[in-house]
Design an enzyme around this catalytic site. Structure first.
Site, short mmCIF file in Angstrom:
data_model
loop_
_atom_site.label_atom_id
_atom_site.label_comp_id
_atom_site.label_asym_id
_atom_site.label_seq_id
_atom_site.Cartn_x
_atom_site.Cartn_y
_atom_site.Cartn_z
N GLY A 57 0.79 -1.23 0.00
CA GLY A 57 0.00 0.00 0.00
C GLY A 57 0.83 1.27 0.00
O GLY A 57 2.02 1.28 0.30
N GLY A 93 -7.04 -4.49 -2.88
CA GLY A 93 -7.56 -5.04 -1.63
C GLY A 93 -6.75 -6.19 -1.07
O GLY A 93 -5.88 -6.78 -1.73
N THR A 94 -7.09 -6.52 0.19
CA THR A 94 -6.33 -7.53 0.93
C THR A 94 -6.47 -8.92 0.34
O THR A 94 -5.50 -9.69 0.26
CB THR A 94 -6.79 -7.54 2.39
OG1 THR A 94 -6.68 -6.22 2.93
CG2 THR A 94 -5.94 -8.48 3.23
N HIS A 129 22.45 24.75 15.39
CA HIS A 129 22.54 25.29 16.74
C HIS A 129 21.35 26.18 17.10
O HIS A 129 20.71 26.80 16.26
CB HIS A 129 23.85 26.07 16.91
CG HIS A 129 24.11 27.08 15.84
ND1 HIS A 129 24.60 26.75 14.59
CD2 HIS A 129 23.95 28.42 15.83
CE1 HIS A 129 24.74 27.84 13.87
NE2 HIS A 129 24.36 28.87 14.59
#
Length: 440
Positions: free
Chosen positions: A9, A84-85, A320
């Site tokens: 992703g 998608g998964t 600094h």
């Protein structure tokens, strides 16, 4: 048992940090997120790993290569379209032998969870084992309903009153080969993706056994930039102090501090751990590094700088007289002298930041800036709490930045100057004094 780690992703909610690297490769407490998963699998005896890549995949591949340096065997599959998964897991069809454990690459979990579910699966042999946990507000998750230990219903992001369950799907699974038959039959969802929860619902309808494995152990999901800070805090609390670099006389160290090879702490530096400092860093003199701070490799911190609870990625300079609080600075940034990154609102309310064009309450009273790679600030510039700055942008000298800044932009202050001739001014002052005396 083999493993699949999902890492394809784009991580859009983590921008600008993910404009230049995958979310799973964002560093936290000394390592990319995904490395914690790889090492947890290895410690539990799971060494054959398939990583599903996509977005900026070369960064993952170049870092882990074949996995041998990390004690595992890694293969890769490219998810050509982010659909998608279920689609991502489908690339494991020819990789599986008996069973697969599935992890999202953007979570960090207690390795005990992996050992527990591995033992549970081998003992009970369900078709699918899903790790579940309980949350107070389940509305943003996939919620499960149980009959005993058996999952009988999955409700994605339920509306108020739709279910009484507060048990959620963590996205950690163990599958046997049956899941791939269901994935093949899964149709595209209204979101335009192939959802693994739809495949699991098919298993339920088909009478397959989906076991819920409840855990209360650590499971951390990284979805928003400030969650990277929170997980960094959590993980740094577990580090063991070790000094591999050089510490000059006059340095004060309290708590656990890891200083890697080639790094130098100059005289007058005061560190309150836990702090992690990577390789070849140069810190001080006279700087104050406060707890839960992480420096990547080749970070340079100048004289009289204060940094608190922040992530400073590799090759970044903080010059600094600067202050950085509760912030994330990307790689290759140059923070000029006198830059102040504020982390607290005047009204002490939670800091809000923008995610996908919407202001979101971070839930944090203290949150500084989220700065992308290769950003430069000018001297005496200031950033307000919750500001996000895109990659390669420049903040001019004296700028007070209240709003987010997109990538490749420049902000400058336009000043009006009064330029006077000092001699004329001095002569005029003398004449005024004479007239004043004559009038007395």
């Amino acid at each position: 048992m083999k493993a699949i780690i999902l890492s394809a992703g784009e991580g859009t909610r983590m921008r600008p940090l993910t404009l230049t690297k995958p979310k799973t490769m964002l560093p936290v407490a000394g390592k990319p997120i995904i490395q914690y998963n790889i090492e947890a699998l290895r410690e539990c005896g799971i060494k054959d790993i398939l990583i599903i890549v996509g977005y900026k995949e070369e960064i993952v591949k170049n870092y882990f290569k074949d996995g041998s340096e990390f004690g595992v065997n890694i293969q890769y599959a490219t998810q050509s379209k982010l659909e998608g998964t279920a689609n991502a897991i489908s690339y494991g069809k020819d990789f599986i032998e008996d069973s697969l454990i599935i992890l999202n690459g953007d979570i960090i979990l207690d390795e005990d969870i992996i050992q527990e579910i591995k033992d549970d699966y081998e003992k009970t042999k369900p078709d699918t084992l899903m790790v579940i946990t309980e949350v107070e507000d389940p509305s943003a998750f996939g919620v499960v309903e149980l009959d005993g230990e058996k999952i009988v219903k999955i409700i994605e992001k339920p509306k108020p009153g739709e279910t009484d369950s507060k048990l959620i799907n963590t996205g950690i699974y163990i599958f046997n080969k049956d899941i791939f038959d269901k994935i093949d039959k899964t149709e595209i969802s209204p979101r335009g993706e192939y959802e693994i929860t739809d495949s699991l619902s098919m298993q339920i309808e088909d009478g397959k056994t989906i076991k819920g494995h409840f855990t209360t152990k650590k499971w951390m999901d990284i979805g928003k930039p400030w969650e990277l800070i929170e997980i960094n805090e959590e993980l740094l609390n577990d580090i063991k102090g070790e000094i591999r670099g050089t510490v000059e006389e006059g340095v004060t160290i309290h708590g656990e501090v890891f200083l890697d090879e080639g790094s130098l702490l100059r005289s007058g530096v005061y560190i309150k751990g836990p702090v992690y400092i990577g390789k070849n860093c140069d810190v001080g003199p006279n700087s104050y590094i406060r707890g839960n701070t992480y420096f990547g490799d080749n970070v340079h911190v100048g004289n009289a700088v204060e940094i608190k609870n922040s992530i400073i990625m590799e090759n970044t300079n903080v010059s600094h007289l600067s202050y950085v609080g509760d912030s994330i600075l990307g790689s290759n940034c140059n923070i000029a002298a006198g830059t102040n990154i504020a982390n607290l609102r005047f009204d002490n309310k939670n800091v809000k930041t923008t995610i996908k064009n919407k202001k979101i309450d971070s839930g944090r009273r203290k949150l500084g800036a989220i700065v992308g790679d290769s950003v430069k600030t000018g001297i005496n510039s200031s950033l307000s709490p919750g500001v996000k700055i895109g990659v390669r942008s420049t903040i001019g000298s004296g700028v007070l930045l209240y709003d987010d800044l997109e990538s490749d932009m420049r902000v400058l202050v336009k000043q009006e100057h009064i330029i006077q001739n000092k001699k004329i001014k001095e002569n005029q002052s003398s004449l005024d004094d004479v007239h004043s005396d004559n009038n007395k």
